[in-house]
Write an enzyme that holds these catalytic residues in place. Structure first.
Site, mmCIF file in Angstrom:
data_model
loop_
_atom_site.group_PDB
_atom_site.id
_atom_site.type_symbol
_atom_site.label_atom_id
_atom_site.label_comp_id
_atom_site.label_asym_id
_atom_site.label_seq_id
_atom_site.Cartn_x
_atom_site.Cartn_y
_atom_site.Cartn_z
ATOM 1 N N HIS A 55 0.859 -1.187 0.000
ATOM 2 C CA HIS A 55 0.000 0.000 0.000
ATOM 3 C C HIS A 55 0.896 1.239 0.000
ATOM 4 O O HIS A 55 1.720 1.411 0.900
ATOM 5 C CB HIS A 55 -0.906 -0.002 1.227
ATOM 6 C CG HIS A 55 -1.856 -1.149 1.244
ATOM 7 N ND1 HIS A 55 -1.469 -2.420 1.619
ATOM 8 C CD2 HIS A 55 -3.165 -1.224 0.916
ATOM 9 C CE1 HIS A 55 -2.502 -3.235 1.528
ATOM 10 N NE2 HIS A 55 -3.547 -2.538 1.097
ATOM 11 N N ASP A 98 -7.053 -10.452 0.066
ATOM 12 C CA ASP A 98 -6.885 -9.025 -0.198
ATOM 13 C C ASP A 98 -6.370 -8.283 1.037
ATOM 14 O O ASP A 98 -5.968 -8.897 2.028
ATOM 15 C CB ASP A 98 -8.188 -8.430 -0.733
ATOM 16 C CG ASP A 98 -9.303 -8.355 0.297
ATOM 17 O OD1 ASP A 98 -9.070 -8.628 1.495
ATOM 18 O OD2 ASP A 98 -10.435 -8.007 -0.107
ATOM 19 N N SER A 99 -6.412 -6.982 0.989
ATOM 20 C CA SER A 99 -5.915 -6.136 2.072
ATOM 21 C C SER A 99 -6.635 -6.363 3.391
ATOM 22 O O SER A 99 -6.100 -6.076 4.457
ATOM 23 C CB SER A 99 -6.047 -4.659 1.681
ATOM 24 O OG SER A 99 -5.373 -4.411 0.482
#
Length: 182
Positions: A55, A98-99
């Site tokens: 990120h 995912d995140s």
């Protein structure tokens, strides 16, 4: 609107301008169909293993970053071919965490213009078009249009894409290992 964009992302890869002789819509559709058909018919397979989701620190607070998963467990498979110019085409499906540590599948088409500085080393730059499903969007199909780059040695590659976004969303560098099985 989202469903139309998803259909467009799945069915119409961006056409390489140097390969398009006929600029009519029939020529573009014909070229897209032929490109997808040739890639789907290829007998070459590759495996994908996601290794990192980074990120961009400029767009996220440290608190958010600390809560995100940046180690995406997952696996994918695809079919690929090299065209007459030595450029790579692939059709793929992959699922990873995912995140938010939720399962995120993605499937689509990818293209990379390839450069060969030596017999065993290739560098690639291109794009991917596809569709993904995310838990935070109630697994509604979402289009994917993103740049793609790779560094390859023989059958092994490090491949990445960057998902653009705004403050607090997107702006993620997603990286995986690609192994060409045959």
């Amino acid at each position: 609107m989202i469903r139309k964009l998803t259909a467009i992302a799945l069915l119409t890869p961006i056409i390489h301008l140097n390969a398009v002789a006929d600029t009519t819509s029939y020529g573009i559709w014909s070229d897209a169909k032929n490109t997808l058909s040739e890639t789907w018919s290829a007998s070459n397979y590759e495996l994908y293993v996601p290794i990192n989701t980074w990120h961009n620190r400029h767009y996220y607070s440290q608190e958010k970053i600390d809560g995100y998963n940046e180690q995406p467990w997952g696996l994918g498979i695809g079919k690929y071919r090299y065209d007459e110019d030595g450029d790579w085409h692939g059709i793929y499906a992959m699922a990873f965490t995912d995140s938010h540590s939720k399962v995120q599948p993605v499937a689509g088409y990818a293209f990379q213009k390839m450069w060969r500085p030596s017999n065993n080393v290739r560098l690639g730059a291109g794009y991917t078009l596809g569709v993904t499903l995310r838990e935070d969007f109630n697994y509604m199909p979402l289009p994917v249009i993103a740049p793609l780059a790779s560094i390859e040695y023989k059958q092994l590659a490090l491949q990445s894409t960057y998902i653009f976004g705004g403050k607090g969303n997107g702006n993620i560098l997603f990286t995986w290992i690609k192994w060409q099985v045959n």
